[in-house]
Design a protein around this motif. Structure first.
Motif, short mmCIF file in Angstrom:
data_model
loop_
_atom_site.label_atom_id
_atom_site.label_comp_id
_atom_site.label_asym_id
_atom_site.label_seq_id
_atom_site.Cartn_x
_atom_site.Cartn_y
_atom_site.Cartn_z
N LEU A 63 0.85 -1.19 0.00
CA LEU A 63 0.00 0.00 0.00
C LEU A 63 0.88 1.24 0.00
CD1 LEU A 63 -2.90 1.13 0.18
CD2 LEU A 63 -2.63 1.16 2.67
N PRO A 64 0.77 2.09 -1.05
CA PRO A 64 1.59 3.30 -1.11
C PRO A 64 1.32 4.23 0.06
CG PRO A 64 0.57 2.84 -3.24
CD PRO A 64 -0.08 1.93 -2.24
N GLU A 65 2.32 4.96 0.46
CA GLU A 65 2.18 5.89 1.57
C GLU A 65 1.15 6.97 1.22
OE1 GLU A 65 4.99 8.85 4.30
OE2 GLU A 65 5.88 7.49 2.83
N GLY A 66 0.28 7.23 2.15
CA GLY A 66 -0.74 8.25 1.95
C GLY A 66 -2.00 7.73 1.29
N LYS A 67 -2.02 6.47 0.87
CA LYS A 67 -3.19 5.88 0.23
C LYS A 67 -4.01 5.08 1.24
CE LYS A 67 -2.84 7.06 -4.16
NZ LYS A 67 -3.91 7.73 -4.91
N GLN A 68 -5.32 5.04 1.03
CA GLN A 68 -6.23 4.29 1.88
C GLN A 68 -6.83 3.14 1.08
OE1 GLN A 68 -6.84 5.10 5.15
NE2 GLN A 68 -8.15 3.31 5.44
N ALA A 69 -6.81 1.94 1.64
CA ALA A 69 -7.37 0.77 0.95
C ALA A 69 -8.87 0.68 1.20
CB ALA A 69 -6.69 -0.51 1.42
N VAL A 70 -9.61 0.41 0.14
CA VAL A 70 -11.06 0.17 0.25
C VAL A 70 -11.27 -1.23 0.80
CG1 VAL A 70 -13.20 -0.09 -1.07
CG2 VAL A 70 -11.59 1.72 -1.66
N GLY A 71 -12.23 -1.39 1.67
CA GLY A 71 -12.51 -2.70 2.24
C GLY A 71 -13.22 -3.61 1.26
N GLY A 72 -13.29 -4.88 1.62
CA GLY A 72 -14.00 -5.86 0.81
C GLY A 72 -14.62 -6.92 1.70
N ARG A 73 -15.58 -7.66 1.18
CA ARG A 73 -16.21 -8.72 1.96
C ARG A 73 -16.75 -9.80 1.04
NH1 ARG A 73 -22.04 -8.14 2.43
NH2 ARG A 73 -21.91 -9.41 4.30
N TRP A 74 -16.90 -10.98 1.59
CA TRP A 74 -17.49 -12.09 0.86
C TRP A 74 -19.01 -12.02 0.96
CZ3 TRP A 74 -15.06 -15.03 -2.48
CH2 TRP A 74 -13.68 -15.24 -2.37
N VAL A 75 -19.69 -12.27 -0.16
CA VAL A 75 -21.15 -12.34 -0.19
C VAL A 75 -21.54 -13.70 -0.73
CG1 VAL A 75 -23.26 -11.39 -1.21
CG2 VAL A 75 -21.41 -9.85 -0.52
N TYR A 76 -22.40 -14.40 -0.01
CA TYR A 76 -22.76 -15.77 -0.35
C TYR A 76 -24.24 -15.88 -0.74
CZ TYR A 76 -18.48 -16.42 2.36
OH TYR A 76 -17.19 -16.33 2.83
N SER A 77 -24.53 -16.84 -1.61
CA SER A 77 -25.91 -17.08 -2.00
C SER A 77 -26.06 -18.50 -2.52
CB SER A 77 -26.36 -16.09 -3.08
OG SER A 77 -25.58 -16.24 -4.25
N VAL A 78 -27.29 -18.97 -2.51
CA VAL A 78 -27.63 -20.29 -3.07
C VAL A 78 -28.63 -20.05 -4.19
CG1 VAL A 78 -28.57 -22.58 -2.67
CG2 VAL A 78 -27.26 -21.44 -0.87
N LYS A 79 -28.28 -20.44 -5.40
CA LYS A 79 -29.15 -20.26 -6.56
C LYS A 79 -29.70 -21.63 -6.99
CE LYS A 79 -28.36 -15.81 -7.19
NZ LYS A 79 -27.65 -15.29 -8.36
N VAL A 80 -30.95 -21.62 -7.44
CA VAL A 80 -31.56 -22.84 -7.98
C VAL A 80 -31.52 -22.74 -9.50
CG1 VAL A 80 -33.60 -24.30 -8.08
CG2 VAL A 80 -33.07 -23.06 -5.99
N GLU A 81 -30.82 -23.65 -10.13
CA GLU A 81 -30.68 -23.63 -11.58
C GLU A 81 -31.82 -24.43 -12.22
OE1 GLU A 81 -26.74 -25.19 -12.15
OE2 GLU A 81 -25.88 -23.17 -12.11
N PRO A 82 -32.05 -24.23 -13.54
CA PRO A 82 -33.06 -25.04 -14.23
C PRO A 82 -32.77 -26.52 -14.01
CG PRO A 82 -32.31 -23.26 -15.64
CD PRO A 82 -31.43 -23.23 -14.42
N GLY A 83 -33.80 -27.26 -13.60
CA GLY A 83 -33.60 -28.67 -13.27
C GLY A 83 -33.63 -28.90 -11.77
N GLY A 84 -33.58 -27.80 -11.00
CA GLY A 84 -33.68 -27.93 -9.56
C GLY A 84 -32.38 -28.06 -8.81
N ASN A 85 -31.25 -28.06 -9.51
CA ASN A 85 -29.96 -28.18 -8.83
C ASN A 85 -29.61 -26.89 -8.09
OD1 ASN A 85 -29.51 -30.81 -9.81
ND2 ASN A 85 -28.71 -29.99 -11.74
N GLU A 86 -29.06 -27.05 -6.90
CA GLU A 86 -28.64 -25.90 -6.11
C GLU A 86 -27.19 -25.56 -6.44
OE1 GLU A 86 -29.26 -26.52 -1.99
OE2 GLU A 86 -31.33 -27.19 -2.22
N ARG A 87 -26.91 -24.28 -6.59
CA ARG A 87 -25.56 -23.83 -6.86
C ARG A 87 -25.13 -22.85 -5.79
NH1 ARG A 87 -23.32 -19.91 -11.64
NH2 ARG A 87 -21.09 -20.15 -11.17
N TYR A 88 -24.02 -23.16 -5.15
CA TYR A 88 -23.48 -22.30 -4.10
C TYR A 88 -22.56 -21.27 -4.74
CZ TYR A 88 -25.32 -25.47 -0.57
OH TYR A 88 -26.17 -26.21 0.23
N LYS A 89 -22.83 -19.99 -4.47
CA LYS A 89 -22.06 -18.92 -5.09
C LYS A 89 -21.42 -18.04 -4.02
CE LYS A 89 -23.48 -16.84 -8.73
NZ LYS A 89 -24.24 -16.00 -9.70
N ALA A 90 -20.21 -17.60 -4.31
CA ALA A 90 -19.50 -16.66 -3.44
C ALA A 90 -18.93 -15.55 -4.31
CB ALA A 90 -18.38 -17.38 -2.68
#
Length: 252
Positions: A63-90
């Motif tokens: 991180l360069p001097e004088g610079k501020q880092a933007v934060g980040g986070r994980w976002v999770y979800s479960v999607k149902v695809e055609p056919g009924g299969n569950e897909r875990y997404k991050a």
């Protein structure tokens, strides 16, 4: 009545899934790796990290001097695809509320289509007997170059260091959560379509029209979701190929 039982059972199954999905989806990285489905969430995060790497989304730098880092986070979800299969997404997303105007971002506006445009397009498709298909651009934002110098904290659980120096992500591409992400992606898609002889509607910036007598195609996008209506299978396949050659597409 007996005839209503199957519908009631389906409604119950849908409600059960919605409750289970909302209750089971973790809110934080710690919850994800300590849950009973930690292996599925870990696999989803690995897939996201591979996607970030494949798209050269960021470079690790001190991180360069004088610079501020933007934060980040994980976002999770479960999607149902055609056919009924569950897909875990991050998804690893930026905490855009920490961005500073004039330094981390400038313009932020990105259009979405009018509902009247969608109705008009479907009416035209019915009237002209056009073929209508839907497509989705996968990891759409990662196709857009960043317009500012932005540093971001590394994804939790995947941190790397260089000796005793703390490393951060210097973004090369935009991520979900940044204030300008939608705008930058819209600019990329718009330029691409214009390069392929689509004309942007003067009445709706999300509607594009392609004409090469006697062929016609309409393309309307809502961020990364695309509706394509074409006058022939040949033109439809040609437009799909243009898109698939440039972007990672999911043909629905």
């Amino acid at each position: 009545t007996v005839g209503c039982v199957p519908d009631c059972e389906r409604d119950f199954e849908n409600l059960t899934f919605c409750f289970r999905a909302s209750a089971a989806v973790p809110k934080t990285y710690k919850q994800a790796v300590s849950s009973s489905e930690a292996d599925k969430w870990k696999s989803a995060m690995d897939e996201e990290m591979q996607s970030l790497s494949d798209n050269n989304t960021y470079s690790l730098v001190p991180l360069p001097e004088g610079k501020q880092a933007v934060g980040g986070r994980w976002v999770y979800s479960v999607k149902v695809e055609p056919g009924g299969n569950e897909r875990y997404k991050a998804r690893y997303v930026a905490q855009g509320f920490k961005q500073v105007h004039g330094s981390d971002y400038y313009e932020t506006f990105a259009p979405t289509p009018k509902m009247s445009s969608i109705r008009m397009m479907m009416q035209m498709a019915a009237e002209l007997d056009l073929l209508v298909h839907q497509l989705d651009v996968k990891t759409a934002y990662l196709n857009a170059e960043i317009d500012c110098e932005i540093f971001m904290n590394q994804p939790i659980g995947y941190e790397q260091s260089s000796g005793n120096v703390k490393m951060v992500c210097k973004l090369n591409k935009v991520l979900c959560g940044l204030k300008q992400s939608g705008r930058m992606w819209n600019n990329v898609l718009s330029s691409f379509l214009k390069d392929h002889c689509f004309v942007q509607s003067k009445h709706d910036p999300c509607l594009y029209i392609y004409r090469e007598d006697p062929e016609t195609a309409f393309l309307l996008h809502w961020v990364d979701d695309i509706i394509l209506a074409a006058s022939s299978v040949g033109l439809q396949n040609a437009v799909k190929k243009w898109l698939k050659d440039r972007f990672h597409m999911k043909d629905l």
